[in-house]
Design an enzyme around this catalytic site. Structure first.
Site, PDB file in Angstrom:
ATOM      1  N   HIS A 502       0.829  -1.211   0.000  1.00  0.00           N
ATOM      2  CA  HIS A 502       0.000   0.000   0.000  1.00  0.00           C
ATOM      3  C   HIS A 502       0.864   1.263   0.000  1.00  0.00           C
ATOM      4  O   HIS A 502       0.727   2.119  -0.870  1.00  0.00           O
ATOM      5  CB  HIS A 502      -0.912  -0.015   1.235  1.00  0.00           C
ATOM      6  CG  HIS A 502      -1.757   1.220   1.382  1.00  0.00           C
ATOM      7  ND1 HIS A 502      -3.087   1.258   1.044  1.00  0.00           N
ATOM      8  CD2 HIS A 502      -1.449   2.472   1.802  1.00  0.00           C
ATOM      9  CE1 HIS A 502      -3.560   2.476   1.247  1.00  0.00           C
ATOM     10  NE2 HIS A 502      -2.587   3.236   1.724  1.00  0.00           N
ATOM     11  N   GLU A 503       1.752   1.354   0.957  1.00  0.00           N
ATOM     12  CA  GLU A 503       2.573   2.571   1.073  1.00  0.00           C
ATOM     13  C   GLU A 503       3.486   2.722  -0.137  1.00  0.00           C
ATOM     14  O   GLU A 503       3.767   3.847  -0.566  1.00  0.00           O
ATOM     15  CB  GLU A 503       3.389   2.551   2.370  1.00  0.00           C
ATOM     16  CG  GLU A 503       2.543   2.588   3.649  1.00  0.00           C
ATOM     17  CD  GLU A 503       1.504   3.694   3.676  1.00  0.00           C
ATOM     18  OE1 GLU A 503       1.740   4.762   3.066  1.00  0.00           O
ATOM     19  OE2 GLU A 503       0.430   3.502   4.275  1.00  0.00           O
ATOM     20  N   HIS A 506       1.749   4.552  -2.876  1.00  0.00           N
ATOM     21  CA  HIS A 506       1.879   6.016  -2.724  1.00  0.00           C
ATOM     22  C   HIS A 506       3.260   6.460  -3.215  1.00  0.00           C
ATOM     23  O   HIS A 506       3.402   7.494  -3.867  1.00  0.00           O
ATOM     24  CB  HIS A 506       1.773   6.415  -1.251  1.00  0.00           C
ATOM     25  CG  HIS A 506       0.385   6.360  -0.679  1.00  0.00           C
ATOM     26  ND1 HIS A 506      -0.685   7.004  -1.243  1.00  0.00           N
ATOM     27  CD2 HIS A 506      -0.096   5.772   0.451  1.00  0.00           C
ATOM     28  CE1 HIS A 506      -1.772   6.793  -0.494  1.00  0.00           C
ATOM     29  NE2 HIS A 506      -1.432   6.046   0.535  1.00  0.00           N
ATOM     30  N   HIS A 509       3.442   6.752  -6.870  1.00  0.00           N
ATOM     31  CA  HIS A 509       2.705   7.952  -7.292  1.00  0.00           C
ATOM     32  C   HIS A 509       3.615   9.185  -7.181  1.00  0.00           C
ATOM     33  O   HIS A 509       3.592  10.071  -8.023  1.00  0.00           O
ATOM     34  CB  HIS A 509       1.470   8.093  -6.390  1.00  0.00           C
ATOM     35  CG  HIS A 509       0.389   8.976  -6.937  1.00  0.00           C
ATOM     36  ND1 HIS A 509      -0.679   9.363  -6.171  1.00  0.00           N
ATOM     37  CD2 HIS A 509       0.208   9.561  -8.139  1.00  0.00           C
ATOM     38  CE1 HIS A 509      -1.472  10.136  -6.901  1.00  0.00           C
ATOM     39  NE2 HIS A 509      -0.956  10.275  -8.099  1.00  0.00           N
TER      40      HIS A 509
HETATM   41 ZN   LIG Z   1      -2.641   5.287   2.068  1.00  0.00          ZN
END
Ligand SMILES: [Zn+2]
Length: 721
Positions: A502-503, A506, A509
């Site tokens: 998940h991290e 980011h 991104h």
């Molecule tokens: Zn998040």
């Protein structure tokens, strides 16, 4: 320009146990000059990627750099505002993009460390500087001369021959000024300041009452019999908790922030479960000093007034106008469409539990849910967390899972660097290389729990990508995984594995950002979009080729046995009925409060309002109350999620819908990854998020894949899962 929106919410968080401010004697000028010369923030870092020189940064450097950074930015902004030349893109908005370099430099490092490696000095700086930074922000956004120039450019944006990104920049600047109140009449600006002031103090009041009410809601027990079913460690903790409140010889169970209380999973004594449940849902409704009901109805009323100053129908309209959802109606529709399936699945879960409860002659009540749910899980899935962990060694997960998946999709590679200074010895730094071998970013990983680190996991940047400033991204991930004893392997849970993916979503991104302007860089997107790349990246943790590459026994290197994997998969959507229903209850309550048709002033009205709202949205299933009831819903009254709690679900829809695009187009291929990178991950906020998504998907997002993934709907024949 300093992006204080990043620093803001964090600095607004109540700070516990701050050290008193040391009295500063006036330092002679020469001494000040020397301090400035030595302060590493005062010039750009000479390290690769302008990485922060952590080997030179001292705690005492932050405050003078923040103060000087604000001063410099005001001088720069005044110069732009008072420029005698007519406004142009370059002399006004691009010039603004170049301001505040010092403040950005120190602010980013300060923000990072105050979350992940704080101490008394940093906490004190935070407390002293937060209101000053707020005033600094107002000084910029409410500067009428500056706004006049921005507005003039906005009016001419179609005739200035701007490229698409520059036009977007002009529009965002104008919008940011307007949303901060620049366009209001002087008397309305005065009203706005008053409302903001009262709202900020009511927010503090709410947080204080909630903290006290939650503390007072803890249950005391004279006899340990009431706690039967809890583990020895939990019982010992309950005795310790009682001792800490000078209740020696007793036991205490403290309340968690959610309606659901974890202890209910194991408490065999039904009366104790009921007591705990009642204490939880009534914690701030006892009619005493800790009762929050008048506070929250006043907050809702003021927010509604604030929205009206801006010409919005309701507060939710004001907030969502700037989000991907655009209108409350769209966010509400997403949720109400899901209510029947969620409640249905919850009812199915209840039926399975009732079978076990029948043996105890129990008719299931809300306080029985976690207890019987746990029984069903043990009986049906027999999952052993410790057995699973042996296949998740952290470095294996990082390099052969997280990095491996990114390589397969995007062609990027990683090399650890030991020569870049870090702020704590556990932190690791990797240089990231693009598909053609060009060096593109630095990635810091700070995974282990520390006492001076905030809870949870997050991503942010030390340096943002910007074509204008010629900067490449320096990105970090922080988590709170248990640190192994020296010499022991770091084995993490399956939840932790998902957190790493998940991290890192980011992080991608931020690293793939390919824009010109700092305002539009990387993750600077609306809240109901920012969790999309991260949630999307979670999917690759379970991709068979990826999973097989990292889920290997830490001793033998053997892959996870098929039977164990099957058990994990079988348990996959268990409990989603409850989780989705309790979430929807809270998220719809949030919307109800922020689309308020009238003001609320009577304390009792809060409960009547809540009941009516849940009924209106058909989410009034008595066995599954909202995750937070109105009176203790900290996200919406005490922090930044007002009219925004829906965002978790909104981005989950995008996550699964985008993943299904991959499934429909050949899955995990370089080609598909490149397309996702080009159309979504590289664009920052240079395009409207719904437009970018539609271009990628070929249509608006569909909720169907999420329903299938959560087991709320059967997959169509032929769809593989
Ligand atoms: Zn998040």
């Amino acid at each position: 320009m300093f992006r204080s929106r990043i620093l803001f919410p964090v600095m607004g968080i109540a700070l516990a146990a701050c050290a008193p401010t040391p009295k500063k004697a006036d330092a002679p000028k020469a001494q000040v000059a020397a301090a400035v010369a030595e302060n590493p923030f005062f010039k750009a870092s000479t390290l690769p990627f302008q990485a922060p020189p952590f080997d030179k940064i001292k705690d005492a450097d932050f405050q003078p750099a923040i103060e000087e950074g604000m001063k410099q930015e005001i001088v720069e902004v005044e110069r732009i505002a008072n420029n005698p030349d007519a406004p142009t893109l370059d002399n006004t908005i691009v010039a603004m993009e170049r301001t505040g370099a010092l403040l950005a430099r120190v602010g980013k490092v300060f923000f990072a460390l105050s979350q992940s490696n704080t101490n008394d000095v940093l906490q004190n700086v935070q407390k002293e500087e937060a209101p000053k930074i707020a005033a600094h922000r107002d000084a910029i956004f409410l500067n009428p001369k500056l706004f006049a120039r921005v507005k003039a450019l906005y009016g001419q944006r179609d005739t200035l021959g701007l490229d698409a990104e520059s036009k977007r920049l002009v529009e965002r600047y104008y919008r940011n000024f307007v949303r901060a109140g620049a366009e209001l009449s002087p008397s309305d600006q005065t009203k706005l300041r008053e409302i903001n002031k009262e709202l900020s103090s009511l927010g503090t009041t709410f947080r204080t009452k909630l903290l006290a009410g939650t503390k007072a809601g803890a249950l005391e027990f004279d006899s340990v019999d009431a706690l039967a079913g809890l583990s020895d460690a939990d019982i010992a903790a309950a005795a310790e908790a009682a001792k800490a409140r000078k209740l020696d010889g007793k036991w205490l169970i403290a309340l968690q922030n959610t309606t659901l209380q974890p202890a209910q999973e194991s408490l065999r004594n039904r009366a104790t479960r009921e007591k705990l449940f009642m204490a939880s849902i009534n914690r701030t409704e006892h009619g005493d000093d800790n009762d929050t009901r008048t506070t929250i109805s006043r907050i809702a009323e003021l927010r509604s007034e604030r929205a009206k100053l801006f010409g919005a129908k309701t507060y939710a309209d004001y907030v969502l106008e700037d989000q991907m959802a655009k209108t409350p109606a769209r966010a509400i529709k997403l949720m109400t469409d899901m209510v029947p399936a969620a409640v249905n699945k919850a009812k199915g879960e209840a039926a399975a539990m009732q079978k076990l409860a029948d043996k105890d002659h129990v008719k299931l009540a809300p306080w029985d849910w976690q207890f019987y749910s746990e029984q069903v899980k043990k009986t049906n899935y027999q999952l052993d967390e410790n057995e699973i962990k042996q296949y998740f060694q952290i470095d294996n997960v990082l390099q052969n899972g997280v990095f491996f998946a990114a390589n397969k999709l995007y062609g990027i590679t990683f090399k650890e660097r030991h020569d870049i200074p870090v702020y704590q010895p556990d932190v690791r730094v990797f240089e990231v290389f693009d598909k053609d071998g060009t060096s593109m970013a630095l990635f810091y990983a700070d995974y282990f729990k520390r006492d001076n680190k905030a809870g949870g996991a997050w991503m942010s940047t030390f340096v943002d990508q910007s074509g204008l400033l010629g900067t490449k991204p320096v990105v970090f991930n922080v988590a709170n995984f248990t640190k192994p004893a020296p010499g022991q392997p770091a084995l993490i849970s399956r939840d932790d594995v998902i957190t790493m993916f998940h991290e890192f979503g980011h992080a991608l991104h931020g690293m793939f950002s390919n824009v010109k302007y700092p305002l539009l860089t990387g993750t600077s997107v609306p809240r109901d979009f920012v969790e999309f790349p991260s949630q999307f990246n979670e999917h690759w943790a379970d991709e068979p080729t990826v999973f097989a590459n990292y889920a290997k026994h830490y001793k033998t290197g053997e892959p996870m046995p098929a039977a164990l994997l099957a058990k994990i998969k079988a348990a996959g959507t268990y409990g989603q009925g409850f989780a989705t229903t309790e979430y929807l209850g809270a998220a719809l309550l949030d919307m109800a409060w922020h689309t308020l048709p009238r003001s609320m002033t009577q304390r009792d009205d809060v409960d009547a309002f809540e009941r009516a709202a849940l009924k209106r949205y058909h989410i009034n299933y008595a066995l599954v109350p909202p995750r937070y009831r109105s009176s203790y819903f900290a996200h919406i009254w005490g922090s930044g999620y007002a009219a925004g709690y829906y965002a978790y679900l909104w981005t989950a829809v995008l996550r699964d819908d985008a993943f299904y695009w991959f499934k429909e187009h050949g899955g995990m291929t370089r080609e598909n990854g490149q397309r996702f990178r080009d159309m979504v991950l590289s664009r920052g906020n240079s395009e409207e998020t719904d437009v970018a998504y539609r271009e990628f998907r070929g249509r608006d997002p569909s909720v169907e894949p999420l329903l299938i993934e959560r087991g709320l709907k059967a997959a169509k024949p032929g769809t593989q899962k």
